[in-house]
Scaffold this motif. Structure first.
Motif, PDB file in Angstrom:
ATOM      1  N   ALA A 163       0.855  -1.192   0.000  1.00  0.00           N
ATOM      2  CA  ALA A 163       0.000   0.000   0.000  1.00  0.00           C
ATOM      3  C   ALA A 163       0.889   1.239   0.000  1.00  0.00           C
ATOM      4  CB  ALA A 163      -0.896   0.002   1.233  1.00  0.00           C
ATOM      5  N   ALA A 164       0.507   2.249  -0.780  1.00  0.00           N
ATOM      6  CA  ALA A 164       1.300   3.466  -0.883  1.00  0.00           C
ATOM      7  C   ALA A 164       0.384   4.673  -0.790  1.00  0.00           C
ATOM      8  CB  ALA A 164       2.074   3.494  -2.202  1.00  0.00           C
ATOM      9  N   SER A 165       0.846   5.708  -0.064  1.00  0.00           N
ATOM     10  CA  SER A 165       0.041   6.923   0.095  1.00  0.00           C
ATOM     11  C   SER A 165       0.954   8.109   0.361  1.00  0.00           C
ATOM     12  CB  SER A 165      -0.960   6.761   1.249  1.00  0.00           C
ATOM     13  OG  SER A 165      -0.278   6.535   2.477  1.00  0.00           O
ATOM     14  N   GLY A 166       0.408   9.302   0.215  1.00  0.00           N
ATOM     15  CA  GLY A 166       1.226  10.503   0.319  1.00  0.00           C
ATOM     16  C   GLY A 166       1.045  11.300   1.582  1.00  0.00           C
ATOM     17  N   ALA A 167       0.295  10.776   2.570  1.00  0.00           N
ATOM     18  CA  ALA A 167      -0.113  11.591   3.711  1.00  0.00           C
ATOM     19  C   ALA A 167       1.045  12.106   4.549  1.00  0.00           C
ATOM     20  CB  ALA A 167      -1.072  10.795   4.593  1.00  0.00           C
ATOM     21  N   ARG A 168       2.137  11.371   4.632  1.00  0.00           N
ATOM     22  CA  ARG A 168       3.249  11.785   5.494  1.00  0.00           C
ATOM     23  C   ARG A 168       4.214  12.747   4.808  1.00  0.00           C
ATOM     24  NH1 ARG A 168       4.268   9.472  10.426  1.00  0.00           N
ATOM     25  NH2 ARG A 168       2.878   7.778  11.044  1.00  0.00           N
ATOM     26  N   ASP A 169       4.055  12.987   3.530  1.00  0.00           N
ATOM     27  CA  ASP A 169       4.923  13.920   2.820  1.00  0.00           C
ATOM     28  C   ASP A 169       4.042  14.810   1.954  1.00  0.00           C
ATOM     29  OD1 ASP A 169       6.904  15.328   1.583  1.00  0.00           O
ATOM     30  OD2 ASP A 169       7.746  13.636   0.471  1.00  0.00           O
TER      31      ASP A 169
ATOM     32  N   LYS B  56       4.515  17.599   0.674  1.00  0.00           N
ATOM     33  CA  LYS B  56       5.168  18.376  -0.375  1.00  0.00           C
ATOM     34  C   LYS B  56       5.128  17.664  -1.720  1.00  0.00           C
ATOM     35  CE  LYS B  56       8.411  20.566   2.838  1.00  0.00           C
ATOM     36  NZ  LYS B  56       9.839  20.754   3.204  1.00  0.00           N
ATOM     37  N   ARG B  57       4.815  16.388  -1.723  1.00  0.00           N
ATOM     38  CA  ARG B  57       4.801  15.588  -2.943  1.00  0.00           C
ATOM     39  C   ARG B  57       3.363  15.305  -3.355  1.00  0.00           C
ATOM     40  NH1 ARG B  57       9.548  12.486  -3.215  1.00  0.00           N
ATOM     41  NH2 ARG B  57       8.781  11.748  -5.241  1.00  0.00           N
ATOM     42  N   PRO B  58       3.134  14.782  -4.558  1.00  0.00           N
ATOM     43  CA  PRO B  58       1.772  14.456  -5.005  1.00  0.00           C
ATOM     44  C   PRO B  58       1.050  13.545  -4.022  1.00  0.00           C
ATOM     45  CG  PRO B  58       3.308  14.319  -6.829  1.00  0.00           C
ATOM     46  CD  PRO B  58       4.141  14.531  -5.608  1.00  0.00           C
ATOM     47  N   GLN B  59      -0.255  13.742  -3.907  1.00  0.00           N
ATOM     48  CA  GLN B  59      -1.068  13.010  -2.945  1.00  0.00           C
ATOM     49  C   GLN B  59      -1.912  11.946  -3.640  1.00  0.00           C
ATOM     50  OE1 GLN B  59      -0.869  13.625   0.620  1.00  0.00           O
ATOM     51  NE2 GLN B  59       0.962  14.467  -0.369  1.00  0.00           N
ATOM     52  N   GLY B  60      -2.248  10.900  -2.891  1.00  0.00           N
ATOM     53  CA  GLY B  60      -3.094   9.840  -3.418  1.00  0.00           C
ATOM     54  C   GLY B  60      -2.899   8.572  -2.617  1.00  0.00           C
ATOM     55  N   GLY B  61      -3.564   7.514  -3.048  1.00  0.00           N
ATOM     56  CA  GLY B  61      -3.445   6.213  -2.408  1.00  0.00           C
ATOM     57  C   GLY B  61      -3.576   5.113  -3.432  1.00  0.00           C
ATOM     58  N   ALA B  62      -2.716   4.102  -3.350  1.00  0.00           N
ATOM     59  CA  ALA B  62      -2.735   3.029  -4.349  1.00  0.00           C
ATOM     60  C   ALA B  62      -2.162   1.752  -3.746  1.00  0.00           C
ATOM     61  CB  ALA B  62      -1.918   3.425  -5.580  1.00  0.00           C
ATOM     62  N   TYR B  63      -2.501   0.634  -4.349  1.00  0.00           N
ATOM     63  CA  TYR B  63      -1.860  -0.653  -4.073  1.00  0.00           C
ATOM     64  C   TYR B  63      -1.084  -1.054  -5.325  1.00  0.00           C
ATOM     65  CZ  TYR B  63      -4.652  -1.040   0.136  1.00  0.00           C
ATOM     66  OH  TYR B  63      -5.203  -0.818   1.375  1.00  0.00           O
ATOM     67  N   VAL B  64       0.174  -1.430  -5.135  1.00  0.00           N
ATOM     68  CA  VAL B  64       1.036  -1.801  -6.254  1.00  0.00           C
ATOM     69  C   VAL B  64       1.543  -3.216  -6.026  1.00  0.00           C
ATOM     70  CG1 VAL B  64       3.066  -1.186  -7.605  1.00  0.00           C
ATOM     71  CG2 VAL B  64       1.731   0.608  -6.493  1.00  0.00           C
ATOM     72  N   ALA B  65       1.356  -4.074  -7.013  1.00  0.00           N
ATOM     73  CA  ALA B  65       1.793  -5.467  -6.925  1.00  0.00           C
ATOM     74  C   ALA B  65       2.910  -5.719  -7.935  1.00  0.00           C
ATOM     75  CB  ALA B  65       0.633  -6.423  -7.181  1.00  0.00           C
ATOM     76  N   PHE B  66       3.923  -6.464  -7.509  1.00  0.00           N
ATOM     77  CA  PHE B  66       5.063  -6.827  -8.350  1.00  0.00           C
ATOM     78  C   PHE B  66       5.099  -8.341  -8.537  1.00  0.00           C
ATOM     79  CE2 PHE B  66       6.123  -2.941  -6.137  1.00  0.00           C
ATOM     80  CZ  PHE B  66       6.751  -2.159  -7.102  1.00  0.00           C
ATOM     81  N   ALA B  67       5.649  -8.751  -9.650  1.00  0.00           N
ATOM     82  CA  ALA B  67       5.850 -10.175  -9.931  1.00  0.00           C
ATOM     83  C   ALA B  67       6.975 -10.307 -10.955  1.00  0.00           C
ATOM     84  CB  ALA B  67       4.561 -10.812 -10.455  1.00  0.00           C
ATOM     85  N   LEU B  68       7.471 -11.512 -11.116  1.00  0.00           N
ATOM     86  CA  LEU B  68       8.472 -11.781 -12.150  1.00  0.00           C
ATOM     87  C   LEU B  68       7.800 -11.766 -13.514  1.00  0.00           C
ATOM     88  CD1 LEU B  68      10.427 -14.651 -10.368  1.00  0.00           C
ATOM     89  CD2 LEU B  68      11.179 -12.271 -10.671  1.00  0.00           C
ATOM     90  N   PRO B  69       8.517 -11.353 -14.564  1.00  0.00           N
ATOM     91  CA  PRO B  69       7.922 -11.306 -15.910  1.00  0.00           C
ATOM     92  C   PRO B  69       7.438 -12.688 -16.355  1.00  0.00           C
ATOM     93  CG  PRO B  69      10.030 -10.171 -15.864  1.00  0.00           C
ATOM     94  CD  PRO B  69       9.907 -10.894 -14.553  1.00  0.00           C
TER      95      PRO B  69
END
Length: 826
Positions: A805-811, A813-826
């Motif tokens: 989970a990623a969000s901008g609330a603690r910084d 000065k940078r762009p704000q928002g909230g997202a979930y990002v998933a990674f995997a091998l190609p």
């Protein structure tokens, strides 16, 4: 050469209709109860908060490993289209991922694509942290438990619909049963999910740092009906063990000692391990002299009954806000040729305690060391505090002049001048009223709520830590008008007596009316936001006065001629906080604060015509009538039948002089009660000056790096394997000042593939993978926002994913928002 992966957000629109459940048709969705077993070769979920209820953050998956982690790519991204904080460690059950949005909606996503399956909207937008969910199943039926503000909801995992047989049509209000007064005026929030044991869900809750605050009872509820199954009193009642560590009858007037961090479970033994926080008020313990069990305590409770099996108190009579910050981790260690089932509990102060989890016996020695006594009138600190001899602290312990920043000559000179005005003596130095005291590591650790990861195969624990200095102190609590009194009692703790705060963690409130509308300010006051709790008791006259004070920094009666005059001024009343009583009124003042102030205000002004003013009430009504109203209730005022005669006499005395005073015998009785309780002669004379980070004029830590670290400790020996900086400031790195470390929130995950995976850092917005054996950085990826959460890793249909989970609330000065990002091998 490390491969850096830049992420582009994939927009997935939620249904626009304002209804409780939103559906997106996904044909291959499987019911959540059909989840594959943990050991499946093709699918392996993340079925509890932090992976397992043992609190170890461990995954047996090996598809992503040391040899190929650098090849990770973004598999999918879910954009919440909301701003705010995201601290959620999601659940993955079968093919479905369960998580929150920043406004506390619950979402079910396809775990392979991020597509929305359903969304549950509780209908009351909240901005409290929501760090995870709980899942119960017997293999045939399933329940998903989600906390939002004060409520615990029971949802059908397949549809997102409320299960009406649970509690009150699918929810229970966590405030109920914790007060004899109007529970709707209190604050409690389930920021960390409950633990599932058999057919119960066991929960704590978040509470305020100042009065009024509920008792932090640990409670188990029936997963089917929501009925209370057992409760453990963290503030003991008369006759209960630990009662003697508080002043007499303190349970009537104090609060918190709550579990906000979450718990861990030894399911085989049926033991639940519960770390608690401090009692209120956090920084001036004049009214709770004693060790204050079971505040700041690791409790081992029988999960079937709530009976205490053993306990360890990490801080006696805490006046430094040294809550246990995270759930402990269960593991097995090998010491002197013996295998010991152990439990490891991190702390904000950088200590790591390790115990035999059956007996509570320390595996490494713990020394009760002497520390300085407080010089503040009314305060009495504990003469000793427990210090583990191994492992060594994972954060620095004493700030000295040679540790100040050298980032620039100007920054160093500024830091030197400021440091000369501080007291810096290491751990457990009591605050004073004459100068700021260094708290190092700071109020946010050391360790924080993300918690550690443990490799159960090796007994190695991985802990990320903050390593920056803060300061704190006390100031005289001076009487004032309604607005300033409310502000000083409810807001100054975080935002400071001068409203300047300590940005970015505690924003300044100066010119707040130029940044937010009055409606937005009221919404934050009543619903909370981020680390700020809600204050539902601030209403009517008190709310109006507070809003005026926030705008001007002065009470309305001191504003230039022609301005609005407060109710108090109009009545000709002299405003003084509840705390301004005479020595013989101490018990009454505390009882009033606990039982009456919610409606009638700290200032006794009430909110006519809803709640009558009590200023001069003993001249308007005789004592017999007042006592009858207290005991039997009147109108919207409930009866207070649990108050004793001594209690009501004390309240009468606090309410002021009477035309028909109560008897001298009653006065003497209550005075004896005050004296025997160990109460000081001064009533709340001091208040905390606010949380202050020691930052240089450019906003960077005013001490030398590292400012954040990741640590690997072998708990078989208590020795460190490695320590590396965690995080950096991109603008400093561009100038050559790299690997400084930075503040970090959220924990690591450790895998059988030899990886420690962690995001957590605020300013560089990266997720990283380290070699678990050496600490070597193997991979990093830039996120759209800061990953201030703990990752999860899972496998579906033979493919392993890592999601954050990623969000901008603690910084801000940078762009704000909230997202979930998933990674995997190609």
């Amino acid at each position: 050469m490390l491969q850096i992966v830049k992420i582009r957000l994939t927009t997935i629109a939620l249904a626009a209709a304002a209804v409780t459940i939103y559906w997106s048709p996904i044909q291959h969705l499987r019911p959540a109860y059909a989840a594959e077993t943990h050991g499946s070769k093709t699918s392996s979920g993340w079925t509890a908060y932090n992976g397992q209820q043992t609190g170890d953050h461990y995954s047996p998956l090996t598809q992503i490993n040391r040899t190929n982690v650098a090849k990770l790519k973004v598999a999918w991204t879910y954009d919440t289209h909301e701003e705010g904080g995201l601290q959620t460690n999601p659940l993955i059950i079968g093919h479905t991922l369960f998580a929150y949005t920043p406004s506390q909606k619950v979402v079910a996503l396809d775990a392979t694509s991020g597509e929305v399956v359903w969304t549950f909207d509780p209908g009351t937008p909240g901005h409290q942290p929501t760090r995870g969910l709980s899942y119960w199943t017997d293999g045939k039926r399933s329940i998903l438990f989600a906390g939002a503000l004060t409520n615990l909801y029971a949802l059908d995992p397949a549809t997102g619909k409320l299960i009406p047989t649970f509690g009150d049509n699918g929810k229970i209000d966590l405030r109920k049963g914790l007060t004899t007064g109007d529970y709707s005026k209190e604050f409690a929030a389930l920021t960390t999910p409950g633990v599932i044991y058999k057919d119960m869900i066991i929960v704590g809750f978040r509470a305020p740092e100042a009065e009024p605050a509920l008792h932090g009872d640990i409670r188990a509820f029936d997963v089917h009906t929501g009925a209370l199954r057992w409760s453990f009193h963290t503030i003991p009642l008369p006759g209960e063990e630990g009662y003697e560590t508080w002043p007499k009858d303190a349970w009537k007037v104090t609060g918190a000692a709550n579990n906000w961090t979450g718990m861990s479970l030894d399911e085989k033994r049926g033991i639940i391990y519960v770390p608690t926080g401090s009692a209120v008020n956090d920084f001036y313990g004049y009214d709770r002299i004693g060790d204050d069990l079971y505040a700041n305590t690791l409790l081992a409770l029988d999960a079937n009954t709530g009976k205490k099996l053993w306990h360890f108190q990490g801080v006696h009579h805490d006046i430094w806000d040294r809550d246990f910050p995270s759930p402990p981790a269960l593991l097995t260690v090998h010491v002197d040729g013996k295998s010991i089932d152990a439990i490891a509990q991190p702390t904000k102060q950088g200590f790591l305690y390790v115990f035999d989890r059956t007996t509570g016996k320390p595996i490494f020695p713990v020394d009760e060391r002497s520390f300085p006594a407080s010089t503040v009138p009314g305060e009495k600190t504990s003469p000793t505090q427990p210090v583990p001899l191994l492992p060594e602290p994972y954060a620095r312990q004493l700030l000295t002049a040679d540790m100040l920043t050298n980032r620039t000559p100007e920054a160093h000179a500024w830091a030197e001048k400021e440091f000369r005005s501080f007291r810096s003596g290491g751990q457990f130095v009591p605050f004073s009223v004459d100068k700021q005291t260094v708290v190092f590591p700071g109020f946010d650790g050391g360790a924080e709520w993300g918690g550690p990861a443990v490799d159960p195969r090796t007994g190695v624990i991985y802990i990320n830590a903050n390593d920056i200095a803060w300061t704190g102190g006390l100031a005289e609590n001076k009487p004032g008008g309604v607005g300033s009194t409310v502000y000083q009692s409810q807001c100054a703790l975080c935002h400071g007596g001068d409203r300047r705060g300590s940005p970015p963690a505690f924003p300044t409130l100066i010119d707040i009316d130029k940044r937010l509308s009055e409606a937005a300010i009221i919404d934050v006051i009543h619903n909370g936001k981020g680390r700020m709790p809600s204050f539902p008791n601030v209403t009517d006259t008190r709310l109006d006065a507070l809003l005026d004070y926030l705008k001007t920094g002065r009470d309305p009666e001191t504003v230039d001629s022609g301005a609005h005059v407060s109710t108090a001024s109009a009545q000709g009343a002299t405003i003084k906080p509840v705390s301004a009583g005479n020595p013989s009124e101490i018990v009454g003042a505390k009882l009033y604060q606990k039982n009456c102030a919610i409606c009638h205000g700290d200032d006794l002004l009430g909110a006519p015509s809803n709640y009558p003013a009590l200023v001069g009430v003993r001249f308007r009504l005789d004592d017999k009538t007042i006592l009858n109203n207290i005991r039997s209730g009147k109108g919207r005022m409930p009866a207070f039948k649990k108050l004793t005669d001594a209690d009501t006499s004390a309240i009468l005395r606090f309410l002021g002089d009477s035309a028909m005073p109560i008897t001298a015998e009653a006065n003497a009785s209550s005075k004896r009660e005050a004296e025997s309780s160990g109460e000081p002669a001064v009533m709340a004379k001091y208040q905390f000056t606010g949380y202050r980070k020691f930052l240089d004029p450019d906003g960077y830590p005013a001490i030398a790096p590292p400012w954040g670290t990741l640590n690997a400790i072998d708990l078989n020996t208590g020795k460190y394997l490695w320590k590396v900086p965690l995080g950096e400031y991109p603008e400093l790195a561009a100038k050559g000042m790299k690997n400084t470390g930075s503040e970090n929130y959220g924990g690591p995950v450790v895998t059988a593939g030899g990886l420690v995976i962690i995001a957590s850092t605020i300013y560089d917005r990266k997720i990283r993978a380290f070699d678990s054996s050496s600490g070597q950085l193997l991979w990093e990826a830039e996120l759209p926002f800061a990953g201030n959460a703990t990752p999860a890793t899972y496998m579906v249909d033979g493919k392993q994913y890592v999601v954050i989970a990623a969000s901008g609330a603690r910084d801000r000065k940078r762009p704000q928002g909230g997202a979930y990002v998933a990674f995997a091998l190609p």
